[in-house]
Scaffold this motif. Structure first.
Motif, PDB file in Angstrom:
ATOM      1  N   GLY A 190       0.838  -1.189   0.000  1.00  0.00           N
ATOM      2  CA  GLY A 190       0.000   0.000   0.000  1.00  0.00           C
ATOM      3  C   GLY A 190       0.874   1.240   0.000  1.00  0.00           C
ATOM      4  O   GLY A 190       1.904   1.276   0.664  1.00  0.00           O
ATOM      5  N   TYR A 191       0.471   2.242  -0.784  1.00  0.00           N
ATOM      6  CA  TYR A 191       1.227   3.497  -0.796  1.00  0.00           C
ATOM      7  C   TYR A 191       0.296   4.616  -1.255  1.00  0.00           C
ATOM      8  O   TYR A 191      -0.687   4.409  -1.957  1.00  0.00           O
ATOM      9  N   GLY A 192       0.614   5.813  -0.805  1.00  0.00           N
ATOM     10  CA  GLY A 192      -0.201   6.957  -1.199  1.00  0.00           C
ATOM     11  C   GLY A 192      -0.029   8.100  -0.226  1.00  0.00           C
ATOM     12  O   GLY A 192       0.922   8.156   0.553  1.00  0.00           O
ATOM     13  N   ARG A 193      -0.995   9.039  -0.255  1.00  0.00           N
ATOM     14  CA  ARG A 193      -0.939  10.208   0.604  1.00  0.00           C
ATOM     15  C   ARG A 193      -2.358  10.674   0.889  1.00  0.00           C
ATOM     16  O   ARG A 193      -3.180  10.776  -0.035  1.00  0.00           O
ATOM     17  N   GLY A 194      -2.653  10.910   2.185  1.00  0.00           N
ATOM     18  CA  GLY A 194      -3.971  11.402   2.552  1.00  0.00           C
ATOM     19  C   GLY A 194      -5.049  10.377   2.245  1.00  0.00           C
ATOM     20  O   GLY A 194      -5.006   9.230   2.681  1.00  0.00           O
ATOM     21  N   LYS A 195      -6.073  10.795   1.451  1.00  0.00           N
ATOM     22  CA  LYS A 195      -7.179   9.901   1.109  1.00  0.00           C
ATOM     23  C   LYS A 195      -6.954   9.119  -0.181  1.00  0.00           C
ATOM     24  O   LYS A 195      -7.775   8.298  -0.556  1.00  0.00           O
ATOM     25  N   LYS A 196      -5.866   9.406  -0.851  1.00  0.00           N
ATOM     26  CA  LYS A 196      -5.605   8.714  -2.116  1.00  0.00           C
ATOM     27  C   LYS A 196      -4.534   7.658  -1.905  1.00  0.00           C
ATOM     28  O   LYS A 196      -3.342   7.969  -1.835  1.00  0.00           O
ATOM     29  N   TRP A 197      -5.001   6.416  -1.791  1.00  0.00           N
ATOM     30  CA  TRP A 197      -4.085   5.318  -1.547  1.00  0.00           C
ATOM     31  C   TRP A 197      -4.293   4.203  -2.562  1.00  0.00           C
ATOM     32  O   TRP A 197      -5.404   3.953  -3.027  1.00  0.00           O
TER      33      TRP A 197
END
Length: 260
Positions: free
Chosen positions: A174-181
């Motif tokens: 899993g990777y992303g930032r804030g609500k966008k993953w």
């Protein structure tokens, strides 16, 4: 009085019998119907699935049917033994379960218990046990056979599934930032069709929130996204898998989300 020639001969014979004190009675002959060998209303009961085991385990199922009552004329015996057929498996050469026990006697309206043995080497897959019910006419040797079938599935154990995550056979990402993953599951074929749900625990919180869920493809893989729940560095995450055709229901270990 006079008789036609054939009738006269019969009359003379009858008169002669009466004079000598003997008479002959010829009984009417009737054909005796052969006993029925028909078996019907076969019912099979047993577990539909079982997880793989760490030691040899017997799975029981019963067969019950209606048929002619055993007697001096009817016997229930069979030279053919129950067999196990592979219906579907993910392995090229699957190791199938084996029939380990059969009832001492078979009779109608009485549930007979059979056992099939699953071992640690048994391959995950769908199997069918074929049980012959044989009815024989004792006098003539004529026999009829009715097959009872028991279908069940062997799944991978939950312990094995978790171990596959630990050894890297199943990869979680899993990777992303804030609500966008972006999330990813890359697993063995036995996970095909399983529903995977991602749960996240925010830093310093005790409550877990469902982030997203999806269904894995025929290879046990899937890349998917979440947009509603905020995920931050320092959170914890785990993946929950539902039972599938060959995979068990289980949860992954909990992992911290760290900065890459």
């Amino acid at each position: 009085m006079s008789f036609p020639r054939p009738v006269r001969a019969l009359a003379l014979a009858a008169a002669s019998a009466l004079l000598t004190g003997f008479a002959f009675v010829v009984p009417a002959t009737t054909a005796q119907a052969a006993p029925s060998l028909k078996v019907k209303s076969v019912k099979v009961k047993g577990p539909k699935s079982v997880n793989a085991v760490t030691k040899a385990t017997d799975i029981s199922f019963t067969v019950k049917f209606k048929g002619p009552k055993p007697s001096s004329k009817i016997a229930y015996d069979c030279a053919a033994a129950p067999t196990v057929e592979v219906l579907k498996s993910l392995a090229a050469t699957p190791v199938a379960p084996v029939v380990s026990a059969v009832p001492a006697t078979v009779a109608p309206k009485k549930a007979g218990t059979y056992k099939v043995r699953v071992t640690p080497e048994t391959t995950a897959g769908k199997y069918r046990v074929k049980v012959p019910i044989c009815v024989r006419n004792v006098a003539t040797g004529k026999q009829k056979v009715k097959l009872a079938t028991y279908d069940f599935t062997v799944r991978v154990s939950a312990a094995t599934a978790v171990d596959d995550i630990a050894t890297g056979t199943t990869l979680l990402d899993g990777y992303g930032r804030g609500k966008k993953w972006n999330w990813a599951v890359t697993g063995p074929d036995y996970l095909q069709g399983a529903k995977v749900t991602v749960y996240v625990q925010a830093p310093g919180k005790s409550k877990w929130k469902k982030v997203t869920s999806t269904k894995l493809n025929k290879h046990g893989d899937k890349k998917f996204k979440s947009k509603k729940v905020r995920v931050s560095i320092g959170s914890n995450v785990y993946f929950k898998f539902s039972a599938s055709a060959y995979g068990p229901s289980f949860k992954s270990p909990t992992y911290p989300i760290v900065e890459r």
